[in-house]
Design a protein around this motif. Sequence first.
Motif, PDB file in Angstrom:
ATOM      1  N   ARG A 114      79.947 -48.025 -21.141  1.00 30.02           N
ATOM      2  CA  ARG A 114      79.112 -48.221 -22.337  1.00 30.02           C
ATOM      3  C   ARG A 114      77.746 -47.554 -22.215  1.00 30.02           C
ATOM      4  O   ARG A 114      77.077 -47.329 -23.224  1.00 30.02           O
ATOM      5  N   HIS A 115      77.325 -47.217 -20.994  1.00 28.73           N
ATOM      6  CA  HIS A 115      76.039 -46.558 -20.808  1.00 28.73           C
ATOM      7  C   HIS A 115      76.033 -45.133 -21.385  1.00 28.73           C
ATOM      8  O   HIS A 115      74.987 -44.516 -21.481  1.00 28.73           O
ATOM      9  N   HIS A 116      77.182 -44.629 -21.810  1.00 32.12           N
ATOM     10  CA  HIS A 116      77.256 -43.321 -22.458  1.00 32.12           C
ATOM     11  C   HIS A 116      76.847 -43.373 -23.927  1.00 32.12           C
ATOM     12  O   HIS A 116      76.722 -42.328 -24.562  1.00 32.12           O
ATOM     13  N   LEU A 117      76.676 -44.566 -24.459  1.00 27.95           N
ATOM     14  CA  LEU A 117      76.345 -44.707 -25.877  1.00 27.95           C
ATOM     15  C   LEU A 117      74.863 -44.409 -26.101  1.00 27.95           C
ATOM     16  O   LEU A 117      73.988 -45.099 -25.595  1.00 27.95           O
ATOM     17  N   ALA A 118      74.600 -43.389 -26.879  1.00 30.22           N
ATOM     18  CA  ALA A 118      73.229 -42.918 -27.091  1.00 30.22           C
ATOM     19  C   ALA A 118      72.399 -43.866 -27.942  1.00 30.22           C
ATOM     20  O   ALA A 118      71.175 -43.758 -27.972  1.00 30.22           O
ATOM     21  N   TYR A 119      73.015 -44.806 -28.641  1.00 30.23           N
ATOM     22  CA  TYR A 119      72.251 -45.730 -29.480  1.00 30.23           C
ATOM     23  C   TYR A 119      71.761 -46.956 -28.716  1.00 30.23           C
ATOM     24  O   TYR A 119      71.093 -47.814 -29.282  1.00 30.23           O
ATOM     25  N   LEU A 120      72.049 -47.034 -27.429  1.00 28.72           N
ATOM     26  CA  LEU A 120      71.547 -48.139 -26.607  1.00 28.72           C
ATOM     27  C   LEU A 120      70.326 -47.696 -25.821  1.00 28.72           C
ATOM     28  O   LEU A 120      70.274 -46.577 -25.309  1.00 28.72           O
ATOM     29  N   ASN A 121      69.348 -48.599 -25.689  1.00 29.65           N
ATOM     30  CA  ASN A 121      68.196 -48.290 -24.849  1.00 29.65           C
ATOM     31  C   ASN A 121      68.505 -48.678 -23.401  1.00 29.65           C
ATOM     32  O   ASN A 121      69.599 -49.172 -23.094  1.00 29.65           O
ATOM     33  N   ALA A 122      67.559 -48.476 -22.494  1.00 28.66           N
ATOM     34  CA  ALA A 122      67.805 -48.681 -21.060  1.00 28.66           C
ATOM     35  C   ALA A 122      68.211 -50.120 -20.734  1.00 28.66           C
ATOM     36  O   ALA A 122      69.130 -50.347 -19.944  1.00 28.66           O
ATOM     37  N   VAL A 123      67.565 -51.114 -21.340  1.00 30.78           N
ATOM     38  CA  VAL A 123      67.896 -52.516 -21.067  1.00 30.78           C
ATOM     39  C   VAL A 123      69.291 -52.843 -21.594  1.00 30.78           C
ATOM     40  O   VAL A 123      70.084 -53.499 -20.917  1.00 30.78           O
ATOM     41  N   GLN A 124      69.589 -52.370 -22.788  1.00 32.02           N
ATOM     42  CA  GLN A 124      70.924 -52.607 -23.349  1.00 32.02           C
ATOM     43  C   GLN A 124      72.005 -51.949 -22.499  1.00 32.02           C
ATOM     44  O   GLN A 124      73.071 -52.531 -22.280  1.00 32.02           O
ATOM     45  N   LYS A 125      71.732 -50.757 -21.984  1.00 32.39           N
ATOM     46  CA  LYS A 125      72.699 -50.083 -21.115  1.00 32.39           C
ATOM     47  C   LYS A 125      72.902 -50.872 -19.824  1.00 32.39           C
ATOM     48  O   LYS A 125      74.037 -51.032 -19.360  1.00 32.39           O
ATOM     49  N   LEU A 126      71.813 -51.387 -19.249  1.00 25.80           N
ATOM     50  CA  LEU A 126      71.926 -52.203 -18.039  1.00 25.80           C
ATOM     51  C   LEU A 126      72.753 -53.456 -18.319  1.00 25.80           C
ATOM     52  O   LEU A 126      73.630 -53.817 -17.531  1.00 25.80           O
ATOM     53  N   ASN A 127      72.483 -54.100 -19.456  1.00 28.82           N
ATOM     54  CA  ASN A 127      73.265 -55.286 -19.837  1.00 28.82           C
ATOM     55  C   ASN A 127      74.750 -54.940 -19.958  1.00 28.82           C
ATOM     56  O   ASN A 127      75.615 -55.708 -19.519  1.00 28.82           O
ATOM     57  N   CYS A 128      75.041 -53.787 -20.549  1.00 28.21           N
ATOM     58  CA  CYS A 128      76.438 -53.387 -20.735  1.00 28.21           C
ATOM     59  C   CYS A 128      77.115 -53.040 -19.410  1.00 28.21           C
ATOM     60  O   CYS A 128      78.299 -53.334 -19.231  1.00 28.21           O
ATOM     61  N   VAL A 129      76.396 -52.450 -18.495  1.00 32.56           N
ATOM     62  CA  VAL A 129      76.960 -52.182 -17.169  1.00 32.56           C
ATOM     63  C   VAL A 129      77.280 -53.504 -16.480  1.00 32.56           C
ATOM     64  O   VAL A 129      78.364 -53.687 -15.920  1.00 32.56           O
ATOM     65  N   TYR A 130      76.355 -54.444 -16.558  1.00 35.39           N
ATOM     66  CA  TYR A 130      76.538 -55.763 -15.949  1.00 35.39           C
ATOM     67  C   TYR A 130      77.752 -56.477 -16.547  1.00 35.39           C
ATOM     68  O   TYR A 130      78.634 -56.942 -15.822  1.00 35.39           O
ATOM     69  N   CYS A 131      77.823 -56.530 -17.871  1.00 37.59           N
ATOM     70  CA  CYS A 131      78.943 -57.219 -18.532  1.00 37.59           C
ATOM     71  C   CYS A 131      80.265 -56.507 -18.280  1.00 37.59           C
ATOM     72  O   CYS A 131      81.298 -57.159 -18.094  1.00 37.59           O
ATOM     73  N   GLY A 132      80.261 -55.188 -18.269  1.00 36.25           N
ATOM     74  CA  GLY A 132      81.480 -54.438 -17.985  1.00 36.25           C
ATOM     75  C   GLY A 132      81.999 -54.743 -16.590  1.00 36.25           C
ATOM     76  O   GLY A 132      83.207 -54.920 -16.387  1.00 36.25           O
ATOM     77  N   TYR A 133      81.079 -54.827 -15.632  1.00 36.48           N
ATOM     78  CA  TYR A 133      81.483 -55.142 -14.260  1.00 36.48           C
ATOM     79  C   TYR A 133      81.998 -56.576 -14.158  1.00 36.48           C
ATOM     80  O   TYR A 133      83.086 -56.820 -13.631  1.00 36.48           O
ATOM     81  N   ILE A 134      81.248 -57.538 -14.669  1.00 39.32           N
ATOM     82  CA  ILE A 134      81.611 -58.951 -14.520  1.00 39.32           C
ATOM     83  C   ILE A 134      82.924 -59.256 -15.245  1.00 39.32           C
ATOM     84  O   ILE A 134      83.836 -59.865 -14.674  1.00 39.32           O
ATOM     85  N   ASN A 135      83.053 -58.845 -16.495  1.00 42.68           N
ATOM     86  CA  ASN A 135      84.285 -59.125 -17.232  1.00 42.68           C
ATOM     87  C   ASN A 135      85.467 -58.356 -16.661  1.00 42.68           C
ATOM     88  O   ASN A 135      86.591 -58.867 -16.604  1.00 42.68           O
ATOM     89  N   GLY A 136      85.231 -57.132 -16.207  1.00 42.60           N
ATOM     90  CA  GLY A 136      86.290 -56.373 -15.547  1.00 42.60           C
ATOM     91  C   GLY A 136      86.708 -57.019 -14.241  1.00 42.60           C
ATOM     92  O   GLY A 136      87.897 -57.082 -13.911  1.00 42.60           O
ATOM     93  N   LEU A 137      85.730 -57.517 -13.489  1.00 45.17           N
ATOM     94  CA  LEU A 137      86.026 -58.214 -12.235  1.00 45.17           C
ATOM     95  C   LEU A 137      86.876 -59.449 -12.497  1.00 45.17           C
ATOM     96  O   LEU A 137      87.861 -59.704 -11.791  1.00 45.17           O
ATOM     97  N   ILE A 138      86.534 -60.212 -13.517  1.00 45.32           N
ATOM     98  CA  ILE A 138      87.313 -61.410 -13.849  1.00 45.32           C
ATOM     99  C   ILE A 138      88.746 -61.017 -14.220  1.00 45.32           C
ATOM    100  O   ILE A 138      89.707 -61.670 -13.800  1.00 45.32           O
TER     101      ILE A 138
END
Length: 198
Positions: A114-138
């Motif tokens: 999700r960090h490839h999405l140009a409409y997200l700012n740095a904090v939103q990209k960090l949140n998406c990396v975190y959620c992608g990892y956690i939900n993927g891990l689950i």
Amino acid sequence: MTSRIDTILSRIDALHEELEDEISRRRIAFRYRLEHDRVRFEAEALQWQRQFRVRLRSFLARARPLTIVTAPVIYALIVPFALLDLCVTIYHAICFPAYGIPKVRRRDHIRIDRHHLAYLNAVQKLNCVYCGYINGLISYVREIASRTEAFWCPIKHAAHVARPHDRYAQFLDYGDAEGFQDGLKASRRAVTRRDPPD
């Protein structure tokens, strides 16, 4: 397994395929493609997306104080999740080969894109990396756990289970003492794709 359960599972599989087809059609609408699991946007699509990005300063200024206060609590969970990841990965690496259970491909579950999405700012990209990892891990852990359960204890629970894993419908009925041994062998054969040891 009963033919009625087979029929229901076939319908579920067909719906999953239909959903994937619809998601693929949306890729065309938003002008991106996947190349070797990497996202490629058309240049015009990236320019269009950037117009919708909320600048970091504005984003932080509009954030609710409670959101800012709870953020460290949310991000602190990375420690137990990383530990879970490590422990389950070690278990998976040692035990699955010992029992002939095929390994789970991590990349099929953990997606960080999700960090490839140009409409997200740095904090939103960090949140998406975190959620992608956690939900993927689950998801990764759940698949490992479902294969483990199918090998050792493929019995349905007496009470309703909300959203059980995909193998659950094929488990033995609760209380089926007569069918347990044969059902256990069949479940092990299905999860290992070979005849189980006696």
